[in-house]
Enzyme design. Structure first.
Site, short mmCIF file in Angstrom:
data_model
loop_
_atom_site.label_atom_id
_atom_site.label_comp_id
_atom_site.label_asym_id
_atom_site.label_seq_id
_atom_site.Cartn_x
_atom_site.Cartn_y
_atom_site.Cartn_z
N TYR A 1 -11.68 6.75 -13.29
CA TYR A 1 -11.99 6.72 -11.64
C TYR A 1 -12.74 8.06 -10.64
CZ TYR A 1 -11.18 7.29 -6.50
OH TYR A 1 -10.96 6.28 -4.98
N SER B 1 -15.87 8.76 -2.83
CA SER B 1 -14.57 9.61 -2.12
C SER B 1 -15.17 11.15 -2.85
CB SER B 1 -13.88 8.88 -3.56
OG SER B 1 -12.78 10.05 -3.84
N1 LIG Z 1 -7.26 6.18 0.45
C1 LIG Z 1 -7.93 7.07 -0.14
O1 LIG Z 1 -7.36 7.92 0.15
C2 LIG Z 1 -9.11 7.47 -0.36
C3 LIG Z 1 -9.93 8.02 -0.67
C4 LIG Z 1 -11.46 8.00 -1.16
C5 LIG Z 1 -12.06 6.80 -1.74
N2 LIG Z 1 -11.28 6.01 -1.51
C6 LIG Z 1 -11.66 4.85 -1.74
O2 LIG Z 1 -12.07 3.93 -0.88
C7 LIG Z 1 -11.85 1.99 -1.33
C8 LIG Z 1 -10.43 1.76 -0.93
O3 LIG Z 1 -9.24 2.22 -0.81
P1 LIG Z 1 -8.20 2.34 -0.21
O4 LIG Z 1 -7.18 3.71 -0.39
O5 LIG Z 1 -8.29 1.64 0.51
O6 LIG Z 1 -7.56 1.27 -1.33
P2 LIG Z 1 -5.61 -0.06 -1.21
O7 LIG Z 1 -5.41 -0.05 0.11
O8 LIG Z 1 -5.78 0.19 -2.78
O9 LIG Z 1 -7.69 -0.94 -0.99
C9 LIG Z 1 -8.06 -1.32 -2.51
C10 LIG Z 1 -8.90 -2.83 -2.50
O10 LIG Z 1 -9.95 -3.20 -3.83
C11 LIG Z 1 -9.48 -4.45 -3.87
N3 LIG Z 1 -9.51 -4.94 -4.99
C12 LIG Z 1 -9.55 -4.18 -6.60
N4 LIG Z 1 -9.63 -4.90 -7.46
C13 LIG Z 1 -10.55 -5.57 -7.13
C14 LIG Z 1 -11.05 -6.64 -7.03
N5 LIG Z 1 -12.34 -6.63 -8.66
N6 LIG Z 1 -11.98 -7.60 -6.22
C15 LIG Z 1 -12.12 -7.20 -5.55
N7 LIG Z 1 -11.04 -6.45 -4.65
C16 LIG Z 1 -10.66 -5.94 -5.43
C17 LIG Z 1 -7.95 -4.39 -3.81
O11 LIG Z 1 -7.45 -6.34 -3.74
P3 LIG Z 1 -5.84 -6.57 -4.55
O12 LIG Z 1 -5.03 -5.81 -3.29
O13 LIG Z 1 -6.45 -7.97 -4.17
O14 LIG Z 1 -5.33 -5.26 -5.30
C18 LIG Z 1 -7.65 -3.95 -1.95
O15 LIG Z 1 -8.09 -5.04 -1.50
C19 LIG Z 1 -11.60 2.32 -3.08
O16 LIG Z 1 -12.96 2.10 -3.89
C20 LIG Z 1 -11.10 4.02 -3.53
O17 LIG Z 1 -11.41 4.16 -4.30
C21 LIG Z 1 -10.08 5.26 -1.06
#
Ligand SMILES: NC(=O)c1ccc[n+]([C@@H]2O[C@H](COP(=O)([O-])OP(=O)(O)OC[C@H]3O[C@@H](n4cnc5c(N)ncnc54)[C@H](OP(=O)(O)O)[C@@H]3O)[C@@H](O)[C@H]2O)c1
Length: 257
Positions: free
Chosen positions: A151, A138
């Site tokens: 985080y 991120s």
């Molecule tokens: N969206 C953004 O703006 C953004 C920006 C920078 C970085 N990121 C990074 O991108 C990645 C994905 O985020 P996202 O934005 O797509 O969020 P999201 O839609 O909330 O997706 C997160 C995913 O991680 C899964 N997860 C959480 N804990 C877990 C565990 N213990 N074992 C397996 N799966 C687990 C969640 O599963 P459940 O459905 O079971 O909770 C979900 O599938 C993360 O690493 C986040 O830090 C996102």
């Protein structure tokens, strides 16, 4: 040959889209998720577009779950070409509002689980002599701000891990040929000796102590105090060079490559 991809956290968001995109690009894709009851949407797309998406249970916080999932994939496909470490979540709260146990929980998913998975797939990728690991970080892996220190620091840690890993995995072929205890022995010896040489010419600890004293006394303390010519040199280079230029520069400085 059919390429195999593994994506973590595919129940939603980036992980979901990545799994679909990889499958559309011909990868046999293991869309892993901790709760497979959330797989309806991805299964529907897979069916509709005839994509090779295989939903598999994987809770990245759970060592057994990680081992079982990777073993199952290797039993079925005997290879892993791509690992996307995407699963992650963000804990909000300032440092004094968040317990150490809560910090650890955040690090478990966003950092330690990634080490675990890399250790699980590493031997296979080395045997294949190929493989790609993508860690989803991120912008907060490079910039800190208030209200989400757990985080943010987990992503900073991931940045460090990823930067180290790029170097460690690059000389894979060279290291593989040696019959030493660890395939990483060559690179470890080179880096340790490079760092030792730098340390010999390094900054006197007194300079650090003086800087700390100055920092404490500063009316307007800076966010960071950089001590030592080596640290300034590296940070200056990091600021002025592209990522690739900086990587090559570090290789040269650390072990003369
Ligand atoms: N969206 C953004 O703006 C953004 C920006 C920078 C970085 N990121 C990074 O991108 C990645 C994905 O985020 P996202 O934005 O797509 O969020 P999201 O839609 O909330 O997706 C997160 C995913 O991680 C899964 N997860 C959480 N804990 C877990 C565990 N213990 N074992 C397996 N799966 C687990 C969640 O599963 P459940 O459905 O079971 O909770 C979900 O599938 C993360 O690493 C986040 O830090 C996102």
């Amino acid at each position: 040959m059919e390429k195999v991809a593994v994506v973590t956290g595919t129940s939603s968001g980036i992980g979901f889209e990545t799994a679909v995109a990889l499958a559309r690009n011909g990868y046999y894709t293991y869309a892993t998720m901790r709760d497979t009851t959330k797989s309806d949407k991805i299964n529907k797309i897979a069916k509709k577009e005839n994509l090779k998406i295989h939903v598999l249970e994987l809770d990245v916080d759970d060592e057994n779950s990680a081992k079982t999932a990777i073993k199952q994939i290797l039993d079925q496909k005997q290879r892993i070409d791509v690992l996307v470490n995407n699963a992650g979540w963000a804990l909000w709260g300032c440092v004094e509002d968040v317990s150490v146990d809560e910090f650890k929980t955040q690090f478990e998913t966003n950092f330690f689980s990634i080490i675990r998975l890399i250790q699980e797939v590493g031997p296979t990728m080395r045997k294949q002599n190929s493989g790609t690991i993508i860690n989803i970080s991120s912008v907060v892996g490079r910039i800190g701000f208030p209200a989400s220190p757990a985080y943010i620091s987990s992503k900073f840690a991931l940045e460090g891990l990823s930067e180290s890993l790029r170097f460690e995995l690059a000389p894979m072929q060279l290291a593989k040929k040696s019959e030493l205890d660890s395939v990483y022995r060559d690179i470890t010896v080179k880096v340790v000796s490079g760092v030792k040489m730098m340390a010999e010419m390094g900054t006197n600890p007194k300079v650090v102590a003086d800087t700390i004293v100055k920092a404490i006394a500063d009316k307007k303390p800076l966010p960071r105090y950089i001590v030592g010519n080596d640290a300034s040199m590296f940070l200056e280079a990091k600021k002025n060079k592209s990522d690739i230029e900086f990587e090559n520069y570090l290789k040269k400085e650390l072990y003369g490559e």
